[in-house]
Design a protein around this motif. Structure first.
Motif, PDB file in Angstrom:
ATOM      1  N   UNK A 131     -18.082  24.525  41.295  1.00  0.00           N
ATOM      2  CA  UNK A 131     -18.173  23.101  40.991  1.00  0.00           C
ATOM      3  C   UNK A 131     -19.571  22.656  40.557  1.00  0.00           C
ATOM      4  N   UNK A 132     -20.606  23.453  40.846  1.00  0.00           N
ATOM      5  CA  UNK A 132     -21.970  23.068  40.497  1.00  0.00           C
ATOM      6  C   UNK A 132     -22.290  23.299  39.014  1.00  0.00           C
ATOM      7  N   UNK A 133     -21.443  24.034  38.307  1.00  0.00           N
ATOM      8  CA  UNK A 133     -21.666  24.305  36.890  1.00  0.00           C
ATOM      9  C   UNK A 133     -21.219  23.085  36.094  1.00  0.00           C
ATOM     10  N   UNK A 134     -22.152  22.515  35.345  1.00  0.00           N
ATOM     11  CA  UNK A 134     -21.859  21.284  34.621  1.00  0.00           C
ATOM     12  C   UNK A 134     -21.850  21.458  33.109  1.00  0.00           C
ATOM     13  N   UNK A 135     -22.541  22.513  32.606  1.00  0.00           N
ATOM     14  CA  UNK A 135     -22.614  22.712  31.156  1.00  0.00           C
ATOM     15  C   UNK A 135     -22.141  24.112  30.801  1.00  0.00           C
ATOM     16  N   UNK A 136     -21.779  24.268  29.538  1.00  0.00           N
ATOM     17  CA  UNK A 136     -21.320  25.558  29.026  1.00  0.00           C
ATOM     18  C   UNK A 136     -21.804  25.712  27.598  1.00  0.00           C
ATOM     19  N   UNK A 137     -21.928  26.942  27.155  1.00  0.00           N
ATOM     20  CA  UNK A 137     -22.261  27.203  25.760  1.00  0.00           C
ATOM     21  C   UNK A 137     -21.097  26.796  24.867  1.00  0.00           C
ATOM     22  N   UNK A 138     -21.397  26.190  23.745  1.00  0.00           N
ATOM     23  CA  UNK A 138     -20.345  25.890  22.775  1.00  0.00           C
ATOM     24  C   UNK A 138     -19.807  27.191  22.181  1.00  0.00           C
ATOM     25  N   UNK A 139     -20.687  28.170  22.057  1.00  0.00           N
ATOM     26  CA  UNK A 139     -20.291  29.489  21.559  1.00  0.00           C
ATOM     27  C   UNK A 139     -20.566  30.512  22.661  1.00  0.00           C
ATOM     28  N   UNK A 140     -19.572  30.801  23.509  1.00  0.00           N
ATOM     29  CA  UNK A 140     -19.774  31.732  24.626  1.00  0.00           C
ATOM     30  C   UNK A 140     -20.213  33.135  24.199  1.00  0.00           C
ATOM     31  N   UNK A 141     -19.985  33.497  22.947  1.00  0.00           N
ATOM     32  CA  UNK A 141     -20.395  34.819  22.465  1.00  0.00           C
ATOM     33  C   UNK A 141     -21.912  34.983  22.498  1.00  0.00           C
ATOM     34  N   UNK A 142     -22.657  33.873  22.482  1.00  0.00           N
ATOM     35  CA  UNK A 142     -24.117  33.965  22.569  1.00  0.00           C
ATOM     36  C   UNK A 142     -24.561  34.640  23.859  1.00  0.00           C
ATOM     37  N   UNK A 143     -23.825  34.413  24.934  1.00  0.00           N
ATOM     38  CA  UNK A 143     -24.186  35.026  26.230  1.00  0.00           C
ATOM     39  C   UNK A 143     -24.114  36.541  26.145  1.00  0.00           C
ATOM     40  N   UNK A 144     -23.143  37.070  25.423  1.00  0.00           N
ATOM     41  CA  UNK A 144     -23.018  38.512  25.253  1.00  0.00           C
ATOM     42  C   UNK A 144     -24.103  39.062  24.326  1.00  0.00           C
ATOM     43  N   UNK A 145     -24.356  38.346  23.248  1.00  0.00           N
ATOM     44  CA  UNK A 145     -25.336  38.809  22.253  1.00  0.00           C
ATOM     45  C   UNK A 145     -26.762  38.813  22.791  1.00  0.00           C
ATOM     46  N   UNK A 146     -27.087  37.848  23.652  1.00  0.00           N
ATOM     47  CA  UNK A 146     -28.475  37.663  24.079  1.00  0.00           C
ATOM     48  C   UNK A 146     -28.639  37.856  25.580  1.00  0.00           C
TER      49      UNK A 146
END
Length: 151
Positions: A131-146
């Motif tokens: 519940x503490x997570x408030x934001x997310x990447x618009x492009x989740x693939x960035x998390x894998x790439x970087x």
């Protein structure tokens, strides 16, 4: 000499410093590492000693070869999609997001080599949960790439 967490002893190496960057509450030097034949970031506090070689020449003009420094990446975040609409609006105001055709967004262009630090600092490099997570990447693939590597 620099100590790497992936090695059990410090190593001598020749690096060609290009830029100083302050990220994750510490100074890094962006430099060309002759041993690995690539550009990398080195935490200044981990460098045990440094010296100018006796036969030191002028540093080579190699900054333009650092593709990750020269390349800009757009990073965009949004309120976590599973939040209620009213909650998303509160998060959007908190993070200074603008409304777009795709919903609330905050975005910034940053040097490619710094994206991993931004994602790590804001915990966007992991699968968001709780519940503490408030934001997310618009492009989740960035998390894998970087994602940080182990070297």
């Amino acid at each position: 000499m620099e100590t790497l967490f992936s090695d059990d002893v410090p190593h001598r190496r020749i690096i060609w410093p290009q830029h100083l960057v302050y990220v994750l509450s510490r100074w890094h030097v962006r430099a060309y590492d002759e041993r690995k034949a690539r550009f990398a970031d080195f935490v200044l506090n981990r460098i045990a000693e440094c010296a100018l070689p006796a036969n030191a020449a002028d540093p080579p003009a190699i900054d333009h070869l650092d593709v990750e420094w020269q390349t800009s990446v757009e990073v965009a975040i949004q309120p976590k999609p599973s939040l209620f609409k009213a909650q998303q609006e509160v998060v959007a105001r908190q993070f200074g997001m603008s409304t777009t055709h795709a919903g609330w967004r905050w975005s910034a262009a940053m040097r490619q080599c710094l994206v991993k630090y931004f994602l790590h600092q804001h915990r966007l490099d992991i699968v968001p949960s709780g519940p503490h997570v408030r934001v997310a990447l618009c492009d989740p693939a960035l998390a894998e790439c970087y994602r940080f590597s182990d070297d």
